[in-house]
Design an enzyme around this catalytic site. Structure first.
Site, PDB file in Angstrom:
ATOM      1  N   ARG A 241       0.900  -1.094  -0.040  1.00 48.14           N
ATOM      2  CA  ARG A 241       0.008  -0.066   0.102  1.00 48.14           C
ATOM      3  C   ARG A 241       0.851   1.166   0.093  1.00 48.14           C
ATOM      4  O   ARG A 241       1.883   1.154   0.806  1.00 48.14           O
ATOM      5  CB  ARG A 241      -0.915   0.225   1.293  1.00 48.14           C
ATOM      6  CG  ARG A 241      -2.137  -0.888   1.311  1.00 48.14           C
ATOM      7  CD  ARG A 241      -3.072  -0.455   0.151  1.00 48.14           C
ATOM      8  NE  ARG A 241      -4.402  -1.197   0.128  1.00 48.14           N
ATOM      9  CZ  ARG A 241      -4.487  -2.166  -0.907  1.00 48.14           C
ATOM     10  NH1 ARG A 241      -3.437  -2.565  -1.601  1.00 48.14           N
ATOM     11  NH2 ARG A 241      -5.484  -3.127  -0.752  1.00 48.14           N
TER      12      ARG A 241
ATOM     13  N   GLU B 101      -3.443   7.867  -4.254  1.00 50.28           N
ATOM     14  CA  GLU B 101      -3.677   7.174  -5.747  1.00 50.28           C
ATOM     15  C   GLU B 101      -5.095   8.051  -6.206  1.00 50.28           C
ATOM     16  O   GLU B 101      -5.900   8.386  -5.164  1.00 50.28           O
ATOM     17  CB  GLU B 101      -3.690   5.747  -5.573  1.00 50.28           C
ATOM     18  CG  GLU B 101      -2.549   4.933  -5.278  1.00 50.28           C
ATOM     19  CD  GLU B 101      -2.694   3.593  -5.284  1.00 50.28           C
ATOM     20  OE1 GLU B 101      -4.105   3.004  -5.555  1.00 50.28           O
ATOM     21  OE2 GLU B 101      -1.888   2.686  -4.837  1.00 50.28           O
TER      22      GLU B 101
ATOM     23  N   HIS C 216      -1.067   0.283 -10.059  1.00 45.97           N
ATOM     24  CA  HIS C 216      -1.547  -0.678  -9.151  1.00 45.97           C
ATOM     25  C   HIS C 216      -2.047  -1.887  -9.829  1.00 45.97           C
ATOM     26  O   HIS C 216      -3.324  -2.154  -9.812  1.00 45.97           O
ATOM     27  CB  HIS C 216      -2.753   0.118  -8.476  1.00 45.97           C
ATOM     28  CG  HIS C 216      -3.089  -0.535  -7.016  1.00 45.97           C
ATOM     29  ND1 HIS C 216      -3.425   0.139  -5.976  1.00 45.97           N
ATOM     30  CD2 HIS C 216      -2.919  -1.835  -6.434  1.00 45.97           C
ATOM     31  CE1 HIS C 216      -3.696  -0.725  -4.948  1.00 45.97           C
ATOM     32  NE2 HIS C 216      -3.437  -2.120  -5.142  1.00 45.97           N
TER      33      HIS C 216
HETATM   34  C1  DGY Z   1      -5.256  -5.981  -2.932  1.00 43.54           C
HETATM   35  O1  DGY Z   1      -5.862  -7.057  -3.072  1.00 43.54           O
HETATM   36  O2  DGY Z   1      -5.103  -5.506  -1.813  1.00 43.54           O
HETATM   37  C2  DGY Z   1      -4.634  -5.208  -4.161  1.00 43.54           C
HETATM   38  O3  DGY Z   1      -4.012  -4.060  -3.925  1.00 43.54           O
HETATM   39  C3  DGY Z   1      -5.740  -5.071  -5.202  1.00 43.54           C
HETATM   40  O4  DGY Z   1      -5.708  -5.759  -6.224  1.00 43.54           O
END
Ligand code: DGY
Length: 326
Positions: A238, A267, A285
């Protein structure tokens, strides 16, 4: 007109709708764009279940708006930092995520970023497209060898472990940081160390932690200063785990060799100066973005909804306490 049972806040793989329809549940689906906050508020009341996405902020207000008949918010992501878990648990609303089904895809993306940054692949691609390439040159775009380098894995969960497994093909030495020892990573030759040791010794550092108040800015100026000036930082977890402005500073001053990022602090915005840097590979992402993985995520989210509405415990329940309350 009668309210449909389930809301999917944005268009995802058709597999979700199909699975829900096969179970006799009626479904409303949002558009191709993220659902604006006011629309989310207006669309959740009366639903029995909601499939939400990582950009939907599911706070107490949204949970209250959904109403007492709402049994579950099924997040279409493994990360669930967008949901107020404590509020959901307090209100007896189940929260699920989509672990396992996206582990390989995300580990593959982390490794793709690592290889692309190490071998300066995107810079090479830009050179070719610019028409300025004048042929093979002995000193052109020299990268760093992943083979037999040291890989530092922060977070020894499923994805971190799968990255470790991928790294054995490159004969990398693995260091890892986690609250607990991981027999899984150690099976691939990993050694558990403390954070400063990992940062100081690794050639590549890859982040695989959940976003929590404790991991917010886990990597900031102080941590970047410990890394080798040739090292590379990979983030597929993240964005806010990394202080993006401090990273821009480290990359532009030569304090850090390179980076590969799939996630960003705010984002879809990028920190000032990030997009101008050559020594960073940026992907939008894409961690779980394969057709097969997204279909598996959709089916899992749908199965979680079906189970919850049938009174069964969903496969990938996050807030066990909400289940135990019943
Ligand atoms: C997640 O699953 O947390 C990813 O970042 C999204 O695909």
């Amino acid at each position: 007109m009668c309210m449909k049972d389930v809301l999917i806040t944005r268009r995802i793989s058709d597999a979700a709708e199909q699975t829900l329809a096969e179970a006799g549940l009626s479904v409303d689906v949002g558009t191709n764009e993220p659902m604006p906050r006011e629309r989310l508020h207006a669309s959740v009341p009366g639903r029995r279940g909601v499939i939400c996405l990582l950009h939907d902020r599911v706070d107490d207000q949204v949970l209250v708006a959904a109403g007492p008949q709402c049994r579950i918010f099924a997040n279409y992501a493994v990360g669930y930092d967008n949901i107020d878990l404590e509020a959901a648990t307090r209100r007896g609303i189940l929260v699920t995520n989509t672990p396992d089904v996206l582990t390989d895809a995300t580990a593959d993306l982390a490794f793709s970023l690592l290889l692309a940054a190490a071998r300066r692949l995107i810079e090479g691609d830009h050179l070719m497209r610019s028409g300025r390439w004048s042929g093979w040159s002995p000193l052109q775009l020299l990268g760093r060898d992943p083979t037999e380098s040291i890989l530092g894995i922060i977070g020894a969960g499923r994805i971190g472990t799968t990255v470790a497994q991928r790294s054995t093909g490159f004969r990398m030495r693995i260091l890892y940081v986690d609250q607990r020892p991981s027999t899984e990573i150690e099976r691939f030759g990993g050694t558990r160390v403390d954070m400063p040791t990992l940062l100081r010794e690794s050639d590549f550092v890859t982040l695989h932690v959940n976003l929590t108040p404790e991991t917010h800015h886990l990597i900031g100026a102080e941590q970047l200063a410990l890394m080798k000036p040739t090292a590379c930082l990979i983030n597929t977890s993240r964005g806010p785990v990394v202080d993006e402005r401090a990273l821009v500073e480290a990359l532009s001053s030569g304090r850090l060799g390179s980076a590969g990022l799939d996630v960003y602090e705010d984002e879809p915005a990028l920190a000032p100066g990030l997009r101008e840097l050559d020594n960073v590979v940026l992907s939008p992402h894409l961690g779980s973005a394969t057709e097969q993985t997204r279909a598996r995520m959709a089916r899992l989210a749908a199965r979680n909804i079906i189970a919850a509405l049938d009174g069964r415990r969903p496969e990938t329940l996050v807030n066990l306490d909400a289940w135990k309350r019943d």
